[in-house]
Design a protein around this motif. Structure first.
Motif, PDB file in Angstrom:
ATOM      1  N   ASP A   1      24.207  32.895  45.803  1.00 32.16           N
ATOM      2  CA  ASP A   1      23.675  34.123  45.205  1.00 32.16           C
ATOM      3  C   ASP A   1      24.384  35.367  45.696  1.00 32.16           C
ATOM      4  O   ASP A   1      24.038  36.490  45.317  1.00 32.16           O
ATOM      5  N   GLY A   2      25.392  35.177  46.572  1.00 26.65           N
ATOM      6  CA  GLY A   2      26.152  36.311  47.082  1.00 26.65           C
ATOM      7  C   GLY A   2      25.537  36.998  48.278  1.00 26.65           C
ATOM      8  O   GLY A   2      26.082  37.967  48.801  1.00 26.65           O
ATOM      9  N   ILE A   3      24.392  36.499  48.729  1.00 24.49           N
ATOM     10  CA  ILE A   3      23.709  37.108  49.875  1.00 24.49           C
ATOM     11  C   ILE A   3      24.247  36.517  51.176  1.00 24.49           C
ATOM     12  O   ILE A   3      24.412  35.298  51.302  1.00 24.49           O
ATOM     13  N   VAL A   4      24.505  37.384  52.141  1.00 21.90           N
ATOM     14  CA  VAL A   4      24.895  36.956  53.488  1.00 21.90           C
ATOM     15  C   VAL A   4      23.695  37.145  54.409  1.00 21.90           C
ATOM     16  O   VAL A   4      23.204  38.270  54.576  1.00 21.90           O
TER      17      VAL A   4
ATOM     18  N   LEU B   1      34.092  32.759  53.712  1.00 25.90           N
ATOM     19  CA  LEU B   1      33.894  32.456  52.306  1.00 25.90           C
ATOM     20  C   LEU B   1      32.505  31.848  52.164  1.00 25.90           C
ATOM     21  O   LEU B   1      31.841  31.560  53.184  1.00 25.90           O
ATOM     22  N   PRO B   2      32.006  31.655  50.954  1.00 24.95           N
ATOM     23  CA  PRO B   2      30.667  31.068  50.823  1.00 24.95           C
ATOM     24  C   PRO B   2      30.534  29.775  51.623  1.00 24.95           C
ATOM     25  O   PRO B   2      31.427  28.933  51.646  1.00 24.95           O
ATOM     26  N   GLY B   3      29.418  29.630  52.328  1.00 23.83           N
ATOM     27  CA  GLY B   3      29.170  28.467  53.168  1.00 23.83           C
ATOM     28  C   GLY B   3      28.267  28.842  54.331  1.00 23.83           C
ATOM     29  O   GLY B   3      27.711  29.943  54.387  1.00 23.83           O
ATOM     30  N   GLU B   4      28.138  27.901  55.254  1.00 24.99           N
ATOM     31  CA  GLU B   4      27.299  28.118  56.441  1.00 24.99           C
ATOM     32  C   GLU B   4      28.164  28.011  57.686  1.00 24.99           C
ATOM     33  O   GLU B   4      28.997  27.111  57.811  1.00 24.99           O
TER      34      GLU B   4
ATOM     35  N   PHE C   1      27.453  39.755  47.243  1.00 26.38           N
ATOM     36  CA  PHE C   1      28.890  39.740  47.026  1.00 26.38           C
ATOM     37  C   PHE C   1      29.232  38.793  45.868  1.00 26.38           C
ATOM     38  O   PHE C   1      28.376  38.035  45.383  1.00 26.38           O
ATOM     39  N   ASN C   2      30.503  38.830  45.464  1.00 27.89           N
ATOM     40  CA  ASN C   2      30.916  38.076  44.284  1.00 27.89           C
ATOM     41  C   ASN C   2      31.489  36.699  44.587  1.00 27.89           C
ATOM     42  O   ASN C   2      32.076  36.057  43.709  1.00 27.89           O
TER      43      ASN C   2
END
Length: 273
Positions: free
Chosen positions: A198-201, A165-168, A249-250
């Motif tokens: 921003d949805g970027i991986v 999920l979003p995070g580091e 991504f969303n």
């Protein structure tokens, strides 16, 4: 250490009056100065007498090659004049050469001959400088996170896909871990994954010394594995050639596969006799 006849300039037996002296000389050829004790023995009609004294050396009357010139010939530098040495001083001559792994292009052993000599006497000494160039063997590597899911048994190929999920995130990078078993592999570094607002991986590889990063391939997508069309259907290849980053991504869960080709020092590398 050996008997030497002494020349006194008289014929024996000889009568030596009280208070008088009889002085003798002798010559003894030596390769070099020696340290030790000189013992003189006198035999008379009455008894045998001896006396001793330490051997002492004075300055030589003639010095040959007191100062000599030193030359050097090598495969690396050619012929050079190193300098001169004056007895009895010792001297050391130093020069250096940097060897870069990249200059050789391949593993192997290289030898460079070197000869130093005294110009005046033509005495010489030889040495061989050996340069052993480190080689590498290349292994497939995959990143393994805390929630990693093995390719096996769904696929024959080993490796892991990682849900995020979003995070580091910071994951271990394992090379040669057959059957996705890390006990069979080598931990060669780590991978940092950032799933931004921003949805970027973004994926960054960190390979530890003495390992070498050769190639990288990253998959990021909503599906656990890449999907590509094959005719009228879709297949899920896990071969690195099919990887792509499908972002942005969303903010919902995505999967990341971080693959690399990593060079490991050749275990058979070592100095050549």
């Amino acid at each position: 250490g050996s008997s030497v006849l002494v020349d006194f300039g008289v014929t024996f037996p000889y009568i030596l009056a009280p208070g008088e002296k009889l002085e003798g000389t002798y010559n003894k050829a030596l390769d070099s100065a020696i340290a030790g004790t000189n013992i003189a023995t006198v035999t008379t009609e009455r008894d045998t007498y001896s006396g001793s004294a330490d051997v002492t050396w004075g300055d030589p009357t003639t010095e040959i090659n007191k100062t000599v010139h030193i030359m050097d010939m090598s495969d690396l530098f050619g012929e050079i004049h190193l300098g001169h040495v004056t007895a009895p001083d010792n001297a050391t001559f130093t020069y250096s050469k940097s060897f870069a792994w990249a200059d050789y292009g391949m593993a192997g052993s290289h030898a460079y001959a070197n000869t130093a000599w005294i110009v005046e006497t033509e005495q010489s000494a030889d040495a061989l400088l050996k340069v052993n160039v480190q080689g590498y063997v290349y292994e497939t590597a995959f990143a393994k996170g805390a929630s990693a899911i093995s390719f096996i048994p769904k696929f024959m190929r080993w490796g892991w896909t990682n849900p995020i999920l979003p995070g580091e995130y910071n994951w271990e990078l394992w090379a040669g871990a057959a059957q996705s078993d890390t006990s069979k592999g080598t931990l060669v570094g780590s991978v940092t994954v950032v799933y931004g607002a921003d949805g970027i991986v973004a994926v960054t590889y960190h390979v530890d010394s003495p390992y070498m990063l050769e190639e990288t391939h990253v998959y990021a997508g909503y599906n656990m594995y890449p999907k590509i069309r094959s005719g009228k259907t879709f297949v899920e290849p896990v071969a690195p050639g099919a990887y792509r980053n499908e972002g942005p991504f969303n903010g919902s869960q995505v999967y990341v596969i971080a693959h690399a080709v990593v060079g490991l020092p050749d275990p058979n590398f070592g100095p050549v006799a």
